[in-house]
Design an enzyme around this catalytic site. Structure first.
Site, mmCIF file in Angstrom:
data_model
loop_
_atom_site.group_PDB
_atom_site.id
_atom_site.type_symbol
_atom_site.label_atom_id
_atom_site.label_comp_id
_atom_site.label_asym_id
_atom_site.label_seq_id
_atom_site.Cartn_x
_atom_site.Cartn_y
_atom_site.Cartn_z
ATOM 1 N N GLY A 13 6.103 -26.771 -20.383
ATOM 2 C CA GLY A 13 5.341 -27.861 -19.758
ATOM 3 C C GLY A 13 5.889 -29.214 -20.168
ATOM 4 O O GLY A 13 5.125 -30.143 -20.432
ATOM 5 N N SER A 15 7.534 -31.286 -18.343
ATOM 6 C CA SER A 15 7.771 -32.189 -17.217
ATOM 7 C C SER A 15 6.872 -33.417 -17.200
ATOM 8 O O SER A 15 7.217 -34.429 -16.595
ATOM 9 C CB SER A 15 7.595 -31.420 -15.897
ATOM 10 O OG SER A 15 6.410 -30.663 -15.918
ATOM 11 N N ARG A 16 5.718 -33.299 -17.840
ATOM 12 C CA ARG A 16 4.743 -34.395 -17.726
ATOM 13 C C ARG A 16 3.980 -34.568 -19.037
ATOM 14 O O ARG A 16 4.044 -33.727 -19.920
ATOM 15 C CB ARG A 16 3.716 -34.079 -16.631
ATOM 16 C CG ARG A 16 4.285 -34.043 -15.252
ATOM 17 C CD ARG A 16 3.223 -33.798 -14.199
ATOM 18 N NE ARG A 16 2.878 -32.413 -14.039
ATOM 19 C CZ ARG A 16 1.636 -31.957 -13.926
ATOM 20 N NH1 ARG A 16 0.618 -32.790 -13.979
ATOM 21 N NH2 ARG A 16 1.411 -30.670 -13.748
ATOM 22 N N VAL A 65 5.143 -19.620 -17.520
ATOM 23 C CA VAL A 65 4.984 -18.977 -18.838
ATOM 24 C C VAL A 65 4.026 -17.780 -18.798
ATOM 25 O O VAL A 65 4.091 -16.906 -19.648
ATOM 26 C CB VAL A 65 4.500 -19.970 -19.925
ATOM 27 C CG1 VAL A 65 5.525 -21.075 -20.158
ATOM 28 C CG2 VAL A 65 3.124 -20.548 -19.612
ATOM 29 N N ASN A 93 3.432 -25.886 -25.103
ATOM 30 C CA ASN A 93 2.614 -27.012 -24.638
ATOM 31 C C ASN A 93 1.991 -26.765 -23.266
ATOM 32 O O ASN A 93 0.976 -27.375 -22.922
ATOM 33 C CB ASN A 93 3.495 -28.276 -24.617
ATOM 34 C CG ASN A 93 2.885 -29.402 -23.841
ATOM 35 O OD1 ASN A 93 2.018 -30.123 -24.340
ATOM 36 N ND2 ASN A 93 3.287 -29.559 -22.589
ATOM 37 N N TYR A 158 -11.290 -22.472 -21.240
ATOM 38 C CA TYR A 158 -10.319 -23.311 -21.966
ATOM 39 C C TYR A 158 -10.572 -23.233 -23.479
ATOM 40 O O TYR A 158 -9.636 -23.152 -24.271
ATOM 41 C CB TYR A 158 -10.468 -24.736 -21.443
ATOM 42 C CG TYR A 158 -9.444 -25.734 -21.917
ATOM 43 C CD1 TYR A 158 -8.178 -25.795 -21.342
ATOM 44 C CD2 TYR A 158 -9.755 -26.661 -22.914
ATOM 45 C CE1 TYR A 158 -7.245 -26.741 -21.760
ATOM 46 C CE2 TYR A 158 -8.836 -27.607 -23.337
ATOM 47 C CZ TYR A 158 -7.582 -27.644 -22.756
ATOM 48 O OH TYR A 158 -6.662 -28.586 -23.170
ATOM 49 N N ALA A 160 -11.944 -20.741 -25.118
ATOM 50 C CA ALA A 160 -11.517 -19.410 -25.575
ATOM 51 C C ALA A 160 -9.996 -19.358 -25.694
ATOM 52 O O ALA A 160 -9.444 -18.824 -26.664
ATOM 53 C CB ALA A 160 -11.999 -18.341 -24.594
ATOM 54 N N LYS A 162 -7.879 -21.872 -26.181
ATOM 55 C CA LYS A 162 -7.370 -22.705 -27.274
ATOM 56 C C LYS A 162 -7.804 -22.154 -28.635
ATOM 57 O O LYS A 162 -7.059 -22.251 -29.613
ATOM 58 C CB LYS A 162 -7.839 -24.154 -27.100
ATOM 59 C CG LYS A 162 -7.307 -24.816 -25.829
ATOM 60 C CD LYS A 162 -5.792 -24.832 -25.766
ATOM 61 C CE LYS A 162 -5.265 -25.717 -24.645
ATOM 62 N NZ LYS A 162 -3.797 -25.732 -24.570
ATOM 63 N N ILE A 191 -6.521 -37.311 -24.429
ATOM 64 C CA ILE A 191 -5.231 -38.000 -24.338
ATOM 65 C C ILE A 191 -5.008 -38.378 -22.878
ATOM 66 O O ILE A 191 -5.276 -37.570 -21.977
ATOM 67 C CB ILE A 191 -4.085 -37.066 -24.817
ATOM 68 C CG1 ILE A 191 -4.385 -36.484 -26.218
ATOM 69 C CG2 ILE A 191 -2.744 -37.813 -24.793
ATOM 70 C CD1 ILE A 191 -4.553 -37.479 -27.344
HETATM 71 P P1 NAP Z 1 -0.524 -32.160 -17.925
HETATM 72 O O1 NAP Z 1 -0.154 -33.599 -17.895
HETATM 73 O O2 NAP Z 1 -1.470 -31.626 -16.918
HETATM 74 O O3 NAP Z 1 0.857 -31.313 -17.867
HETATM 75 C C1 NAP Z 1 0.801 -29.923 -17.913
HETATM 76 C C2 NAP Z 1 2.197 -29.381 -18.092
HETATM 77 O O4 NAP Z 1 2.100 -27.941 -18.174
HETATM 78 C C3 NAP Z 1 3.106 -29.697 -16.931
HETATM 79 O O5 NAP Z 1 4.393 -29.937 -17.437
HETATM 80 C C4 NAP Z 1 3.088 -28.402 -16.111
HETATM 81 O O6 NAP Z 1 4.275 -28.168 -15.353
HETATM 82 C C5 NAP Z 1 2.996 -27.375 -17.232
HETATM 83 N N1 NAP Z 1 2.510 -26.086 -16.773
HETATM 84 C C6 NAP Z 1 1.304 -25.795 -16.191
HETATM 85 N N2 NAP Z 1 1.234 -24.485 -15.913
HETATM 86 C C7 NAP Z 1 2.415 -23.939 -16.311
HETATM 87 C C8 NAP Z 1 2.958 -22.628 -16.267
HETATM 88 N N3 NAP Z 1 2.259 -21.609 -15.745
HETATM 89 N N4 NAP Z 1 4.200 -22.426 -16.765
HETATM 90 C C9 NAP Z 1 4.924 -23.456 -17.270
HETATM 91 N N5 NAP Z 1 4.459 -24.719 -17.337
HETATM 92 C C10 NAP Z 1 3.227 -24.952 -16.856
HETATM 93 O O7 NAP Z 1 -1.136 -31.738 -19.342
HETATM 94 P P2 NAP Z 1 -1.184 -32.526 -20.744
HETATM 95 O O8 NAP Z 1 -2.404 -33.340 -20.766
HETATM 96 O O9 NAP Z 1 0.131 -33.145 -21.029
HETATM 97 O O10 NAP Z 1 -1.454 -31.292 -21.730
HETATM 98 C C11 NAP Z 1 -0.414 -30.639 -22.446
HETATM 99 C C12 NAP Z 1 -1.057 -29.638 -23.405
HETATM 100 O O11 NAP Z 1 -1.956 -30.313 -24.279
HETATM 101 C C13 NAP Z 1 -1.891 -28.575 -22.690
HETATM 102 O O12 NAP Z 1 -1.754 -27.334 -23.344
HETATM 103 C C14 NAP Z 1 -3.318 -29.077 -22.828
HETATM 104 O O13 NAP Z 1 -4.258 -28.036 -22.769
HETATM 105 C C15 NAP Z 1 -3.238 -29.726 -24.198
HETATM 106 N N6 NAP Z 1 -4.279 -30.729 -24.406
HETATM 107 C C16 NAP Z 1 -4.342 -31.867 -23.638
HETATM 108 C C17 NAP Z 1 -5.355 -32.798 -23.848
HETATM 109 C C18 NAP Z 1 -5.469 -34.075 -23.060
HETATM 110 O O14 NAP Z 1 -6.452 -34.811 -23.270
HETATM 111 N N7 NAP Z 1 -4.552 -34.396 -22.178
HETATM 112 C C19 NAP Z 1 -6.310 -32.558 -24.838
HETATM 113 C C20 NAP Z 1 -6.225 -31.408 -25.590
HETATM 114 C C21 NAP Z 1 -5.200 -30.505 -25.372
HETATM 115 P P3 NAP Z 1 4.429 -28.772 -13.849
HETATM 116 O O15 NAP Z 1 4.673 -30.254 -14.034
HETATM 117 O O16 NAP Z 1 5.606 -28.058 -13.261
HETATM 118 O O17 NAP Z 1 3.135 -28.507 -13.134
#
Ligand code: NAP
Length: 247
Positions: A13, A15-16, A65, A93, A158, A160, A162, A191
């Protein structure tokens, strides 16, 4: 770790959002970054551009994944193309959320969230472990969440997923500590990324002592430290990055 060789890091993940910030951080630390994504290639290309801007290099490795066969195929192909190298750093991630109260949650939203977080952990981590053990050096960091520590209503799936990642991290850490591999989890609060887009930030910050959402770079800084050689005695930990939201 051997000096002078290319150091490889895989960020699922990448990409973003947090994954992109982690990729850039690892590039700044000199890693060649394998940027995984599932569909957003244009975003992954932008991450790669930022990696190069940071003075390193990388490539995009697209795969889902949660798809065991596809993940195995891509990682096997990478190994075949790099017989003398191994991936030293893995950042699990990739993640999604599909929020709903459990009473109304479709089974596919349960399966999808757990599939990416937990099957994803197995599918990507398992094939990379033996090379890390052989070389007696490795770093695995997984993105958990405050939801996995506290449990959040509306996010039973989510939470469960995490919580499971945290338990897997603690168990695996004990299996591989003697092989020079550390396994840790990072638990962000809110975030600012696509994942939190559309949430009522003005309302939510009232519950956060720091009174703001965090940035992906603030999470990436911790991941960068955890994968460094200096952090070699920290393992089996789950470290929060949440502005004091939950302690
Ligand atoms: P995000 O901006 O929504 O980005 C999600 C990333 O995961 C993207 O790169 C996406 O790829 C990739 N992805 C989704 N499904 C996938 C799959 N099946 N196989 C491979 N890649 C996949 O999320 P984020 O906020 O950066 O979160 C990153 C991590 O931190 C996550 O595990 C999330 O649960 C955790 N987290 C985030 C927050 C928050 O507040 N943002 C808080 C707690 C935990 P594509 O671009 O190709 O779709």
């Amino acid at each position: 770790m051997e000096k002078g060789k290319i150091k490889y890091a895989l960020v699922t993940g990448g990409s973003r959002g947090i994954g992109r910030a982690v990729s850039v951080r690892l590039a700044q630390m000199g890693f060649y970054v394998l940027v995984n994504c599932v569909s957003r290639m244009v975003e992954a290309e932008e991450t790669l551009r930022l990696i190069r801007e940071a003075g390193s290099d990388g490539e995009i490795l697209p795969f889902d994944v949660s798809d065991r066969a596809q993940t195995a195929k891509v990682l096997e192909a990478w190994k075949d193309a790099h017989p003398d190298d191994y991936i030293q750093v893995l950042v699990n991630n990739a993640g999604i959320r599909r929020d709903n109260i459990l009473a109304l949650m479709p089974a596919e939203d349960w399966d999808k969230v757990l599939g990416i977080a937990l099957d994803g952990f197995y599918n990507v981590t398992q094939p990379l472990l033996q090379p890390m053990m052989f070389h007696k050096w490795g770093r695995i960091v997984s993105l958990a969440s405050v939801s996995g520590l506290k449990g959040m209503p509306g996010q039973v799936n989510y939470s469960a997923a995490k919580g499971g990642l945290i338990a897997a991290t603690k168990a695996l850490a004990q299996e591989v500590a003697r092989k020079g591999i550390t396994v840790n989890a990072v638990a962000p609060g809110f975030i600012r990324t696509d994942m939190t887009e559309g949430l009522d930030e003005a309302e939510l910050v009232k519950a956060i002592p720091a009174h703001r959402f965090g940035t992906p770079e603030e999470v990436a800084a911790l991941v960068g430290f955890l994968v460094s050689s200096e952090a070699g005695y920290i393992t089996g930990e789950v470290i929060s990055v949440n502005g004091g939201l939950y302690t």
